[in-house]
Write a protein that holds these residues in place. Sequence first.
Motif, short mmCIF file in Angstrom:
data_model
loop_
_atom_site.label_atom_id
_atom_site.label_comp_id
_atom_site.label_asym_id
_atom_site.label_seq_id
_atom_site.Cartn_x
_atom_site.Cartn_y
_atom_site.Cartn_z
N UNK A 423 43.12 51.33 38.38
CA UNK A 423 42.04 50.81 39.27
C UNK A 423 40.55 51.36 38.83
N UNK A 424 40.52 52.66 38.51
CA UNK A 424 39.28 53.34 38.55
C UNK A 424 38.41 52.60 37.02
N UNK A 425 39.21 52.20 36.18
CA UNK A 425 38.89 51.92 34.84
C UNK A 425 38.60 50.28 35.08
N UNK A 426 39.46 49.53 35.49
CA UNK A 426 39.41 47.92 35.61
C UNK A 426 38.67 47.51 36.78
N UNK A 427 38.55 47.86 37.95
CA UNK A 427 37.76 47.27 39.02
C UNK A 427 36.42 47.10 38.93
N UNK A 428 35.86 48.17 38.45
CA UNK A 428 34.38 48.32 38.22
C UNK A 428 34.10 47.40 37.13
N UNK A 429 34.85 47.36 36.00
CA UNK A 429 34.49 46.77 34.96
C UNK A 429 34.78 45.24 35.32
N UNK A 430 35.42 44.49 36.10
CA UNK A 430 35.45 43.32 36.51
C UNK A 430 34.31 43.02 37.60
N UNK A 548 48.16 41.15 40.36
CA UNK A 548 48.64 42.50 41.15
C UNK A 548 47.43 43.39 41.12
N UNK A 549 46.87 43.69 39.74
CA UNK A 549 45.81 44.76 39.59
C UNK A 549 44.63 44.34 40.41
N UNK A 550 44.07 43.18 40.43
CA UNK A 550 43.32 42.72 41.31
C UNK A 550 43.43 42.72 42.70
N UNK A 551 44.48 42.59 43.30
CA UNK A 551 44.79 42.81 44.67
C UNK A 551 44.89 44.29 45.07
N UNK A 585 30.99 43.57 54.86
CA UNK A 585 31.01 42.61 53.71
C UNK A 585 32.21 42.56 53.12
N UNK A 586 32.53 43.73 52.60
CA UNK A 586 33.67 43.58 52.02
C UNK A 586 34.85 43.49 52.59
N UNK A 587 35.08 43.69 53.78
CA UNK A 587 36.11 43.29 54.71
C UNK A 587 36.18 41.74 55.02
N UNK A 588 34.93 41.17 55.12
CA UNK A 588 34.84 40.07 55.78
C UNK A 588 35.12 38.78 54.53
N UNK A 589 34.58 39.42 53.44
CA UNK A 589 34.35 38.30 52.05
C UNK A 589 35.24 38.53 50.90
N UNK A 590 35.75 39.94 50.96
CA UNK A 590 36.20 40.12 49.92
C UNK A 590 37.88 40.68 50.01
N UNK A 591 38.19 41.26 51.00
CA UNK A 591 39.60 41.89 51.06
C UNK A 591 40.63 40.47 51.51
N UNK A 592 40.23 39.31 52.13
CA UNK A 592 40.76 38.29 52.25
C UNK A 592 41.27 37.46 50.82
N UNK A 593 40.77 37.94 49.87
CA UNK A 593 41.03 37.34 48.57
C UNK A 593 42.40 37.71 48.03
N UNK A 594 42.97 39.02 48.60
CA UNK A 594 44.29 39.49 48.03
C UNK A 594 45.38 38.51 48.47
N UNK A 595 45.51 37.64 49.32
CA UNK A 595 46.61 36.74 49.69
C UNK A 595 46.80 35.75 48.51
N UNK A 596 45.96 35.09 48.03
CA UNK A 596 45.88 34.18 46.69
C UNK A 596 46.76 35.19 45.78
N UNK A 597 46.07 36.22 45.20
CA UNK A 597 46.48 37.16 44.30
C UNK A 597 47.90 37.44 44.42
N UNK A 598 48.34 37.78 45.60
CA UNK A 598 49.69 38.38 45.96
C UNK A 598 50.46 37.36 46.15
N UNK A 599 50.34 35.93 46.36
CA UNK A 599 51.04 34.83 46.46
C UNK A 599 52.11 34.67 45.38
#
Length: 616
Positions: A423-430, A548-551, A585-599
């Motif tokens: 995560x420390x490598x991939x998340x910031x790089x995206x 999965x990595x993104x979520x 902002x992260x909780x309102x705009x970003x965290x909800x994205x995990x549902x699509x990834x995890x589906x």
Amino acid sequence: MSLRTTLNFLLYEWLDVNQLQQRARFADHSQETFDAVLDTCERIAREKYAPFNRLVDIEEPRFDGEKVILPQATHDAQKAYAESGMLSAAQDYEIGGMQLPYTVEAAANTFFAMASVSMGSGLLTVGNANLLMAHGSELQKKVFALNEFSGRWSGTMCLSEPQAGSSLSDVMTRATPDGAAYQQDPLGMRYRLKGNKMWISAGEHELTENIIHLVLAKIPGADGKLIPGVKGISLFIVPKKMVNTEGQLTGVRNDVASAGLNHKCGWRGTTNTLLNFGEGKFRVSTDNSDSDGSGAVAYLVGEPGRGLGYMFHMMNEARIGVGLAATMLGMAGYEASLEYAKNRPQGRPVAGGTQKVVKDAAQSQVRIIEHADIKRMLLAQKSYCEGALALELYCAKLVDEQHTGSAESADEARLLLEVLTPIAKSWPSEWCLEANSLAIQIHGGYGYTRDFPVEQYWRDNRLNMIHEGTHGIQGMDLLGRKVLMEEGRGVKLLAARMLATAQKAQASPDLVNDAKALTAALQKVTQATQMAWSTGQPQEALANAVPYLQAFGHLVLAWIWLDVSASCRGEANPKQTGRQAAAQYFYRYELPKIDAWLNVVGNRDMTCANLSEEAF
């Protein structure tokens, strides 16, 4: 808000690094010494790096067939960095180090990454030397590692080959015993190495007296054939110039030669080369009658066949370094676009009723920072970059815990680092790359011109999703290995820390909903992990490893932001208000994205995996 202000909050208020001074290794330090290191690095970055960031992008390294030519500014920056002592900052006093906590070292290096990541500092050299300190012989440490820590020599990591990038089991570089010198050379079992290595950062230059290459190669079996798979890989020290046991240059050039430079989209200030080992350009003579002297002289590190395991010591360190570089490029773009938004007039206030939007042309233009969508893009950048910086420093403190904590806490830190490194490598790089894209968008048409720096930040950052392991590699490492290792103990430890943060946040009424959202997201990721492996078929489980990595990454960043946000409650000042807004902002705009990834992960969707190539 300046980087220094952000670092002061994260280091001293959130992570409380001053507590580390209670440990014997750091007992000589105080906040004053930490601040002195930060002051020095901030000054060098401001004077030697930042003014030349565009210069090194335009004046790319040139190879004249014999040597690489770099701008004088790069020489000056490398010298200033070495003289600062940062190459050996975390090392023992006995070998010239400062015994500085890695957390503070990582924080200090952010100034260089933000000023000009393209010029480079000491990431690979330090990683190279640290690997030798962990796995090399005493003489290898003295001759090679200590000269790298001093800045006299520099180091590389040579893994990939033209035909083998991430697939290291397919490397073809081979090493054979060097006749009678095989077991007689005090610098290590001596081999002759032949092969080609690709994408070698800082693989050829004149910045230091010597370059120490750490090279993965295979030792042929008794039948002369290379052992298939990673078990046949060994690790070798291959100096550009031959040295003696006192660390002095002998005047003999080893058979390592650059075949030319790779010209990249970004990171143009750093040389990137194809290296040929043992092709006869610099033949190293030998007194051994049973050796023909062909091939690059190479010294074995540790035991044969364990090279990849040793190299992971450097690779994991480099992965955190890549994440930090990506973070600071995002931060540079954020600050540039924030400054632009404060000064660029464009558009007018919106008025009118429910059925019609009206703009009064008679009114004065407003600065674009007053527009809601500009604020959205700025807040997105802030949430990505400051959140990523907090994550990287949290991982850095885990390194300190692993090395200086109690046996129990050190073991927990080790496991947490195993899980968090992908995560420390991939998340910031995206997502810090996305921040750079938003910085360009805020600049409008000016954003993709060279009149403004944001287009260079994007180009420099685009590499970070690839080197030290692509998203695909990191996703398979996380879902295929890290969440399973030691019966899932690492992810259980991480989950416990997340739940502890959620419980702490419950004390602040305005964070109750976010605490519940974090707990719910953790449950979703846990369930998706179980569903992915429910059939026991790796092909199905790993088909959607990147979603999965993104979520998982978004879950981790949500946890980091909640912990940061909970720690700055009760402080009514604009700086903390900004952090709280970024968390919101992260909780309102970003965290909800995990549902699509995890589906797709939980359903083991095989749409991509099963599609035939003809369908494309």
